[in-house]
Design a protein around this motif. Structure first.
Motif, mmCIF file in Angstrom:
data_model
loop_
_atom_site.group_PDB
_atom_site.id
_atom_site.type_symbol
_atom_site.label_atom_id
_atom_site.label_comp_id
_atom_site.label_asym_id
_atom_site.label_seq_id
_atom_site.Cartn_x
_atom_site.Cartn_y
_atom_site.Cartn_z
ATOM 1 N N GLU A 133 0.818 -1.214 0.000
ATOM 2 C CA GLU A 133 0.000 0.000 0.000
ATOM 3 C C GLU A 133 0.845 1.255 0.000
ATOM 4 O O GLU A 133 0.424 2.283 -0.514
ATOM 5 C CB GLU A 133 -0.928 0.004 1.224
ATOM 6 N N ARG A 134 2.019 1.179 0.602
ATOM 7 C CA ARG A 134 2.848 2.378 0.749
ATOM 8 C C ARG A 134 4.282 1.963 0.967
ATOM 9 O O ARG A 134 4.556 0.948 1.583
ATOM 10 C CB ARG A 134 2.354 3.194 1.937
ATOM 11 N N GLU A 135 5.211 2.776 0.471
ATOM 12 C CA GLU A 135 6.623 2.494 0.655
ATOM 13 C C GLU A 135 7.392 3.805 0.748
ATOM 14 O O GLU A 135 7.173 4.704 -0.050
ATOM 15 C CB GLU A 135 7.121 1.666 -0.535
ATOM 16 N N SER A 136 8.271 3.892 1.736
ATOM 17 C CA SER A 136 9.125 5.069 1.905
ATOM 18 C C SER A 136 10.566 4.600 2.007
ATOM 19 O O SER A 136 10.856 3.629 2.701
ATOM 20 C CB SER A 136 8.770 5.831 3.182
ATOM 21 N N ILE A 137 11.452 5.294 1.317
ATOM 22 C CA ILE A 137 12.871 4.931 1.321
ATOM 23 C C ILE A 137 13.665 6.099 1.881
ATOM 24 O O ILE A 137 13.506 7.242 1.441
ATOM 25 C CB ILE A 137 13.359 4.594 -0.096
ATOM 26 N N TYR A 138 14.514 5.808 2.855
ATOM 27 C CA TYR A 138 15.377 6.818 3.461
ATOM 28 C C TYR A 138 16.826 6.453 3.193
ATOM 29 O O TYR A 138 17.225 5.294 3.335
ATOM 30 C CB TYR A 138 15.144 6.892 4.980
#
Length: 178
Positions: A133-138
Motif C-alpha cells: 500500500e505504501r513504501e518510503s525509502i530513506y
C-alpha cells in the motif's frame, strides 16, 4: 631478558590495535525519496525486519521508537510493516584519491587517517494481505575516519552510535507521516 625484536612486534601489535579500534563517523542528513501519500493508519501491524541480521541493537531501538510513537504491534495482524535495510556501494567523487589515502594510511601505520564512505537505505514497506500500500525509502550515509589521530574525536562520534541515531531519525521521520 626481552630482546629488541619482541619489543618491535609488541609495538607493531599496539599500533595495529589502535588503528583498528580508532574510528570516528560523521553522519549525513537522513533524506527520503519515493514517498507515497496513502497511510496505513493507526491499526495493529505485524513488524518484519529484513537485512538486520548484524544489527540487533539497532533493530531494538527502532522497535522501541515505533512503540513510543503509538504504533501497535500484533504478530497476527493482516497489516504488515516491513523494514528493509540495504547496503549501497559508496560513491567517491575522486576514487583515485580514496585509494591513495588508503595506501598512505597503511604505509604510515595509521598516522595518516583513512576515509571510508558508508551508504545504506532503510525502506518502510506497508502492506495489507500481501498487497503493498505504501513504501518510503530513506538514505543514510556517513563518512568514517580511521587512524591514530582520530582517537581524540572517536569518543563522541563512534560509528555504531551514529548509525543507530540515523536509523532512529529515519524511523521518527516515517512515524510523522503515519
Amino acid at each position: 631478558m626481552v630482546n629488541n625484536d619482541s619489543k618491535v612486534y609488541t609495538l607493531l601489535h599496539l599500533v595495529i590495535i589502535i588503528f583498528y579500534f580508532s574510528c570516528a563517523a560523521f553522519p549525513d542528513q537522513v533524506t527520503s525519496k519515493e514517498r507515497k501519500l496513502s497511510s496505513i493508519g493507526k491499526e495493529k501491524v505485524r513488524v518484519v525486519f529484513t537485512g538486520f541480521y548484524r544489527y540487533e541493537q539497532e533493530k531494538k531501538a527502532i522497535l522501541e521508537t515505533l512503540l513510543k510513537r503509538g504504533l501497535t504491534i500484533d504478530p497476527n495482524s493482516d497489516s504488515e510493516l516491513e523494514l528493509i535495510l540495504q547496503k549501497k556501494e559508496p560513491t567517491y567523487k575522486y576514487i583515485w584519491i580514496h585509494r591513495l589515502n588508503l595506501l598512505a594510511t597503511f604505509l604510515s601505520g595509521g598516522l595518516i587517517p583513512s576515509h571510508i564512505r558508508t551508504e545504506q537505505t532503510i525502506t518502510f514497506r506497508y502492506s495489507k494481505l500481501g498487497d503493498i500500500e505504501r513504501e518510503s525509502i530513506y538514505e543514510i550515509g556517513m563518512d568514517q575516519w580511521r587512524g591514530i589521530p582520530v582517537i581524540i574525536i572517536m569518543v563522541l562520534q563512534w560509528p555504531n552510535q551514529v548509525y543507530k541515531e540515523q536509523l532512529i531519525e529515519a524511523t521518527e521521520l516515517e512515524i510523522k507521516e503515519i
